[in-house]
Design a protein around this motif. Structure first.
Motif, mmCIF file in Angstrom:
data_model
loop_
_atom_site.group_PDB
_atom_site.id
_atom_site.type_symbol
_atom_site.label_atom_id
_atom_site.label_comp_id
_atom_site.label_asym_id
_atom_site.label_seq_id
_atom_site.Cartn_x
_atom_site.Cartn_y
_atom_site.Cartn_z
ATOM 1 N N ALA A 92 3.983 3.908 3.828
ATOM 2 C CA ALA A 92 3.749 2.841 2.861
ATOM 3 C C ALA A 92 4.848 2.879 1.818
ATOM 4 O O ALA A 92 5.540 3.901 1.660
ATOM 5 C CB ALA A 92 2.381 3.010 2.205
ATOM 6 N N GLY A 116 2.407 -0.942 4.643
ATOM 7 C CA GLY A 116 1.962 -1.770 3.532
ATOM 8 C C GLY A 116 2.909 -1.575 2.368
ATOM 9 O O GLY A 116 3.593 -0.545 2.268
ATOM 10 N N LEU A 285 -3.164 0.222 -0.968
ATOM 11 C CA LEU A 285 -2.416 0.511 0.242
ATOM 12 C C LEU A 285 -3.208 1.378 1.222
ATOM 13 O O LEU A 285 -3.084 1.225 2.444
ATOM 14 C CB LEU A 285 -1.105 1.229 -0.105
#
Length: 286
Positions: A92, A116, A285
């Motif tokens: 992420a 993400g 996230l």
């Protein structure tokens, strides 16, 4: 732990890795000017003991070697090189302020690797269709970026002695910015944890040269090398309602062009409140 990494073209990149050795990887992109030491508050691992954090100094900051003429898109290649060196396949991404565009570059150009993305108080692209890039920008930032567009050499001459002075006394930059700060930023900057991280961040960022700051500024004011509208993954956009540095128009442009975005405006928060928004971003996230 400090880690030295070779970029694809052989440049040295200096990275930092901390937290759970086998935890979920999260890449943090620092602001402008900034360094890997300014990406998170010191107690972040206490709140997220299952995350493996990593960050790196963009070219020209700290000991990371300069990449003249770099674009925002180049951050995706450098991020991939750092992740590869650490044995990280997917991760992420969180970028704050000047790190926001670079986080978006990873989301757009590394779609198979980025799970993400959170872009906190980010700028929008220089050539964004329908965007008045300077609208709502503080006078100081507007002058800075206008000079980056008009006369990069003059900007370098202006920033060089300023960067040297800030490196000697990092609190100087906060004093320079004080006239443009929102009232909401003042209690954040008086927080000892925040204040110390900011000072360490500026000192390391400008320790060897002004080029990271200069090249960030130039990169923001030319085509980024990717279209945020092409980002396939989910993106959190976060902004304080009282932010005097990241214009509202930029936030709205990004929210309107990134299909899978969640846009959050925090009432009563300023630009530096993004330091406190990181847990909110990580929760989103994860």
């Amino acid at each position: 732990m400090r880690v030295e990494v070779k970029a694809g073209d052989g440049r040295l990149l200096v990275a930092e890795v901390w937290g759970a050795p086998h935890g979920l990887p999260v890449l943090l992109h620092h602001g402008t000017p900034g360094s890997r030491l300014g990406t998170a508050l010191r107690d972040i691992t206490e709140h997220y003991p299952d995350i493996r954090f990593f960050a790196y100094d963009r070219p020209g900051y700290g000991d990371s070697e300069r990449c003249p003429g770099r674009t925002v898109a180049d951050a995706a290649h450098d991020s991939a090189a750092v992740a590869d060196a650490l044995g990280v396949e997917t991760f992420a991404v969180v970028g704050r302020s000047g790190g926001g565009p670079h986080a978006l570059a990873c989301a757009a150009l590394l779609p198979e690797r980025v799970t993400g993305t959170a872009a906190l108080v980010s700028l929008a692209p220089w050539d964004g269709a329908g965007l008045d890039w300077f609208a709502g920008m503080t006078p100081h930032n507007a002058e800075h970026y206008a000079l980056a567009v008009r006369d990069p050499e003059a900007l370098e001459r202006r920033l060089t002695p300023r960067a040297a002075a800030i490196c000697r006394d990092p609190g100087r930059l906060l004093e320079e910015l004080r006239a443009d700060l929102a009232e909401a930023d003042l209690p954040v900057l008086s927080d000892h944890l925040v204040h110390q991280v900011i000072l360490d961040n500026y000192r390391e960022a400008l320790r060897t040269s002004v080029y990271g700051w200069l090249d960030d500024s130039l990169a923001f004011c030319r085509p980024w090398g990717f279209d945020p509208g092409s980002i396939p993954g989910r993106v959190l956009l976060w902004r304080g309602s009282e932010d005097a540095f990241s214009p509202l128009g930029h936030f709205r442009w990004l929210a309107g062009h990134i299909e899978h975005s969640t846009a959050v405006i925090k009432p009563g928060a300023g630009h530096f409140a993004a330091q406190y928004a990181q847990p909110e971003a990580l929760d989103w996230l994860l």
